[in-house]
Design a protein around this motif. Structure first.
Motif, PDB file in Angstrom:
ATOM      1  N   ALA A  39       0.836  -1.204   0.000  1.00 53.95           N
ATOM      2  CA  ALA A  39       0.000   0.000   0.000  1.00 53.95           C
ATOM      3  C   ALA A  39       0.874   1.258   0.000  1.00 53.95           C
ATOM      4  N   PHE A  40       1.920   1.241   0.837  1.00 57.73           N
ATOM      5  CA  PHE A  40       2.798   2.419   0.872  1.00 57.73           C
ATOM      6  C   PHE A  40       3.636   2.520  -0.409  1.00 57.73           C
ATOM      7  N   PHE A  41       3.893   1.372  -1.044  1.00 58.74           N
ATOM      8  CA  PHE A  41       4.624   1.379  -2.307  1.00 58.74           C
ATOM      9  C   PHE A  41       3.816   2.166  -3.347  1.00 58.74           C
ATOM     10  N   GLY A  45       4.850   5.650  -4.872  1.00 60.95           N
ATOM     11  CA  GLY A  45       4.915   5.697  -6.323  1.00 60.95           C
ATOM     12  C   GLY A  45       4.133   6.871  -6.880  1.00 60.95           C
ATOM     13  N   VAL A  46       2.964   7.120  -6.294  1.00 61.13           N
ATOM     14  CA  VAL A  46       2.166   8.263  -6.744  1.00 61.13           C
ATOM     15  C   VAL A  46       2.945   9.560  -6.505  1.00 61.13           C
ATOM     16  N   GLU A  47       3.616   9.630  -5.347  1.00 70.37           N
ATOM     17  CA  GLU A  47       4.437  10.819  -5.067  1.00 70.37           C
ATOM     18  C   GLU A  47       5.516  10.982  -6.131  1.00 70.37           C
ATOM     19  N   HIS A  75       8.490  10.790  -0.641  1.00 71.87           N
ATOM     20  CA  HIS A  75       8.786   9.664  -1.523  1.00 71.87           C
ATOM     21  C   HIS A  75       9.981   8.874  -0.978  1.00 71.87           C
ATOM     22  N   GLY A  76      11.048   9.590  -0.646  1.00 74.02           N
ATOM     23  CA  GLY A  76      12.250   8.911  -0.135  1.00 74.02           C
ATOM     24  C   GLY A  76      11.986   8.223   1.194  1.00 74.02           C
ATOM     25  N   ASP A 136       9.247  18.302   4.411  1.00 79.01           N
ATOM     26  CA  ASP A 136       9.608  18.926   3.139  1.00 79.01           C
ATOM     27  C   ASP A 136      11.089  19.274   3.075  1.00 79.01           C
ATOM     28  N   MET A 137      11.913  18.550   3.845  1.00 83.10           N
ATOM     29  CA  MET A 137      13.316  18.953   3.943  1.00 83.10           C
ATOM     30  C   MET A 137      14.267  17.915   3.397  1.00 83.10           C
ATOM     31  N   GLY A 138      13.744  16.917   2.638  1.00 81.02           N
ATOM     32  CA  GLY A 138      14.613  15.860   2.129  1.00 81.02           C
ATOM     33  C   GLY A 138      14.691  14.736   3.135  1.00 81.02           C
TER      34      GLY A 138
END
Lengths: 621, 105, 217
Positions: A39-41, A45-47, A75-76, A136-138
């Protein structure tokens, strides 16, 4: 059971959803891990697709720069902590007890706790999307950028607290699998007879229990800075801007091996099956895995060559990094040696395993390029690096985990996955992957920095970026095919039988799907390939003696792991509430702390096998 | 099961030191701490003092781990589980301190 | 029949013959060493980097030596409690367990006094790098001691309900391992952070004493 008061009477024989919620069965927990990770994949993936849409052409405005930052950060973080690690954990859980001849892991309730902490931690972090302050900082959250004065929203707090909760669960799982593999092996299952996947699980579990405390410290200090005004990362108070980077990568590099070693184990189990010959150089493959893990603690600063550590430190870390290529190369040669002279069957799991070897090798090669410091200075923070780590993490880890899904799906569900759809999936994913990530090497060399949300048309990156975006959507299609194959096969796939691939390891000796107690009789192991050697040595398998199922005592289901995980997660959440509203936060913290404490006590005084069950069995005899 | 447990138990009482030995260790620990305390107020150069204190602290550490935690008498695996990460950690700490000093530049 | 957190497997023979939970505790302690390591390293890295406020001269070596004695004695009490339960002497076990927990509480008392004194003299976690690193490190150690105290009292009271007995002395042994680990972490902190740390600032110790006298007056 005297202490068992009426509320929350122990679920002895739950059905339906409760059977899953209260389960302590390693196979059910493994399936839960797998489904959640998938589910998180899709979410991760959408991100990625959002980012690729934004970057498809120059000067696009699909999303704002701020949203783009959230996309690449989440995403990361999602792919690493909520996809690859738990997908690995799914197979650790399902397979390790089966591969070593055990009926469950060493600590079944702790195992359930690990899963719930992972799930709730992930939800806590993703909840930030609803408050509008997603991280939002990597994904490596460099302080002092993440200090309170630079990251003013609560995005970093969500990231820290979500990671902290997941980290506790991961640590618990690490301990559990170390003890399980050391201590729960069937008679005759010596360390050097274990399947390589179990070996890699052992090594990864050690990496987890040694590396995760360091990230725990790093993010705790950051949390203290942000919430209580300490000065660990405050440059104006004299702090060193490199402290975070060092602490993070002391954890971060072992983490890389936590992500890749399970897939190396998977491939080492799949190749012999489909080459119809034993693994070439079993001992060296195991030792190479251990050496990679050990060296992994001594190379962290190669992520930081550009910060200026001085020539001695830089040289030392460069040399150590190159040294890791040696055991990695040993493994690749062993895999090639395994296939050499074998009668290779190109079934879907084998295709993905071959995909793993080729793509991981490319990623490994660009990795060695990064160890060359003068070259790395040019590649740092460009798409070349993005290409590199996707070749090892997607081409490596994800291809390996996909191979594992095709390979062990029959054991998990009792049904085969469709070969034709599987091969379509492989073709689409392999082509899509390379179309997405290979051109990124060129983008990187052309100077495109990672994490930029758009670029000017005259940079000369537009065509390549379009190709990358098309590739990303091909991958998306392939994942849809994968999902369809899984759903369809689970319903109408061919019945698998105990050992559909003719494999050698112990998990294939029992029914598919296995009984909840796994082995009616704990097997005695006499070789590294129990099934192959037994078949060769015996004319017909000895008849199984009758086993009375009720004489097998399995751990009973329990509520407390779930409630403890809830308590811990809510304590973490109460810190966020506390920032907005002190009284509300303290109240919530006290209540959820009490929930956690009560759960610990009830857990401790709850026998692992419910007294009713034990007494019932005793009466039965 | 009960028999196994008793066996396990017997092995233990056999291996564990006596309370008398525990008290002797405690006396040594206190004396060493007192020596450390006195050394602190002595007239040493910084390097010597640091060396002595690290040595004495290491001694106390090993006494507690070896006797009170029974590692000296227990299965080697317990020692491995404890000392392996310990050694990694010490190495990382030394490396970090070197990296943050000017030694490596 | 009820034991503390006994897993069914623990009663079967394990591969190595070692108890699962005891092995788990040792693995945890190894992992916990990896937790204290970076905290100590961070403190040592930042030792001389504070820009303002009191630093190591504020450490009170005589008082901390006493609290170190207290913690060392609690370790002695802990092994005597274990020896008691292993011989089936419940009275001995209860006395020394309570003694261990009480000595632990005295240690925490010392720590609270120390932190309060620091705050009075202007050193809080917000003051400077020394305050942040020192108070976080010793604070986490104090948190470990507190968990140990709760654990010991739990064993103490559970023993009256018949849940801690000679045959499951392992429950006490495992709690003891944790307690001694907390003790050895303190041995390292006392040696490296207090003695070696404060020794380097001998002159400043005097300055600090004057400053403290000034603040006090």
């Amino acid at each position: 059971m005297a202490t068992n008061i009426a509320i929350l009477r122990r679920p002895l024989d739950p059905t339906g959803a409760w059977a899953w919620i209260t389960t302590v069965d390693h196979k059910k927990i493994g399936v839960l891990y797998g489904l959640t990770a998938f589910a998180f994949f899709i979410l991760g993936g959408v991100e990625a697709l959002v980012m690729r849409l934004q970057l498809a052409q120059a000067d696009l405005n699909v999303v704002s720069a701020a949203t783009f930052n959230q996309m690449f950060t989440m995403h990361g973080t999602t792919m690493i902590f909520m996809v690859v690690m738990p997908a690995g954990a799914a197979f650790f859980n399902f397979l390790v007890p089966l591969q070593i001849g055990a009926r469950d892991v060493a600590f079944p309730r702790l195992n359930a706790l690990s899963y719930w902490l992972f799930l709730f931690g992930s939800i806590l972090m993703n909840f930030s999307f609803f408050t509008g302050s997603a991280p939002d900082m990597g994904w490596f959250a460099y302080a002092p950028l993440t200090a309170a004065n630079f990251s003013t929203s609560s995005s970093v707090d969500y990231w820290i607290l979500g990671l902290q909760v997941m980290g506790v669960g991961t640590l618990a799982a690490g301990f559990n699998f170390v003890i399980t593999i050391i201590n729960m092996r069937a008679p005759g299952m010596t360390l050097m007879r274990m399947p390589v996947f179990t070996w890699m699980t052992l090594i990864v579990s050690f990496l987890i229990i040694f590396a995760f405390p360091v990230i725990t410290v790093a993010i705790t200090l950051l949390l203290f800075d942000r919430m209580f005004g300490t000065n660990f990362y405050d440059i104006t108070a004299g702090a060193d801007p490199l402290l975070w980077q060092h602490l993070f990568w002391v954890f971060g590099h072992p983490e890389v091996y936590i992500l890749i070693l399970p897939s190396m184990g998977i491939v080492s189990d799949i190749l012999p099956t489909f080459s119809r010959k034993p693994l070439f150089g079993y001992v060296t493959i195991v030792l190479a895995g251990a050496v990679i893990a050990f060296l992994g603690f001594g190379v962290w600063a190669h992520h930081m060559f550009t910060v200026g550590m001085g020539r001695w430190a830089t040289s030392a870390f460069a040399v150590a990094t190159m040294a890791i290529a040696v055991p990695t190369g040993v493994k690749v040669f062993n895999w090639l040696g395994t296939m050499y002279g074998g009668s290779i069957q190109f079934r879907t799991p084998m295709l993905f395993a071959l995909g793993f070897i080729s793509l991981f090798m490319l990623g490994g090669l660009s990795g060695v390029m990064h160890a060359v410091v003068p070259v790395d200075l040019h590649q740092q923070d460009t798409y070349f690096v993005v290409a590199h780590f996707h070749y090892v993490l997607f081409g490596g880890s994800i291809f390996g985990l996909t191979a594992a899904t095709y390979y062990w799906f029959p054991k998990i569900t009792g049904r085969m996955m469709s070969e034709s759809i599987g091969k379509t999936h492989f073709a689409l994913m392999f082509v899509g992957f390379n179309l997405t990530f290979f051109p990124m090497h060129f983008l990187g060399v052309l100077g495109m920095p990672r994490r930029i949300y758009t670029y000017a048309p005259d940079m000369g990156w537009s065509g390549t970026n379009m190709a990358v975006t098309i590739g990303a959507f091909v991958i998306a299609v392939s994942i849809a095919v994968f999902l369809y194959n899984m759903v369809r096969s689970a319903r109408v796939g061919q019945p698998a039988g105990a050992n559909p691939w003719g494999a050698a390891t112990l998990e294939w000796s029992i029914e598919s799907p296995p009984h909840h107690y796994n082995f009616a009789i704990v097997p005695t192991i006499r070789s590294q390939h129990p099934l192959w050697d037994e078949e060769a040595n015996t004319v017909e398998p000895p008849p199984l003696p009758y086993v009375d199922e009720s004489s097998i005592h399995m751990p009973s289901p329990s509520y407390w792991p779930l409630l403890l995980a809830m308590g811990v997660t809510l304590v973490a959440g109460s810190l966020l509430v506390w920032q907005a509203h002190a009284i509300a936060g303290l109240t919530m913290g006290a209540a959820s702390g009490a929930l956690a404490l009560i759960s610990v006590y009830r857990w401790v005084f709850e026998p692992a096998v419910a007294t009713e069950v034990a007494e019932g069995a005793a009466a039965h005899h | 099961m009960a028999a196994q447990h008793d066996l396990h138990h017997e092995e233990h009482t056999e291996k564990h030191p006596s309370p008398r030995r525990y008290i002797q260790i405690a006396v040594v620990l206190c004396v060493v701490t007192l020596i450390e305390f006195l050394i602190f107020y002595g007239n040493w150069d910084s390097a010597t003092m640091t060396g002595i204190i690290l040595l004495l602290s290491g001694l106390k550490f090993l006494l507690v781990v070896g006797y009170y935690m029974h590692l000296k008498f227990d299965n080697w695996r317990f020692s491995a589980f404890f000392f392996f990460p310990f050694i990694i950690m010490i190495s990382i700490m030394v490396a970090l301190m070197a990296l943050f000093s000017n030694l490596t530049r | 029949m009820q034991y503390l957190a006994r897993s069914p497997e623990a009663e079967h023979a394990t591969t190595t013959g070692l108890n699962n939970r005891k092995l788990l505790m040792w693995a945890f302690l190894g992992s916990d060493a990896m937790f204290f390591g970076p905290l100590i390293a961070t403190h040592l890295i930042y030792r001389t980097e504070s820009l303002q406020g009191p630093i190591e001269e504020i450490l009170n070596i005589p008082v901390t030596t006493i609290s170190t004695f207290v913690l060392l004695m609690s370790s002695l009490a802990m092994v005597l409690a274990l020896a008691g339960i292993q011989q089936g002497k419940m009275g001995t076990f209860r006395f020394w367990t309570a003694m261990t927990a009480l000595l632990g509480m005295v240690f925490i008392g010392f720590q609270m006094v120390e932190f309060t004194e620091f705050a009075k003299h202007g050193l809080t976690p917000r003051t400077n790098l020394f305050g942040s690193t020192f108070l976080t490190l010793t604070g986490f150690h104090g948190a470990h001691v507190t968990v140990g105290i709760i654990w010991l009292w739990s064993l103490f009271f559970a023993s009256f309900r018949g849940k801690v007995k000679q045959e499951n002395s392992l429950d006490v042994e495992i709690a003891g391992l944790y307690w001694h680990f907390v003790d050895i972490v303190w041995i390292v902190i006392f040696g490296v952070i207090y003695l070696v740390g404060a020794f380097g600032v001998e002159d400043r110790v005097l300055e600090g004493a004057h400053a403290l006298a000034g603040l006090g007056g």
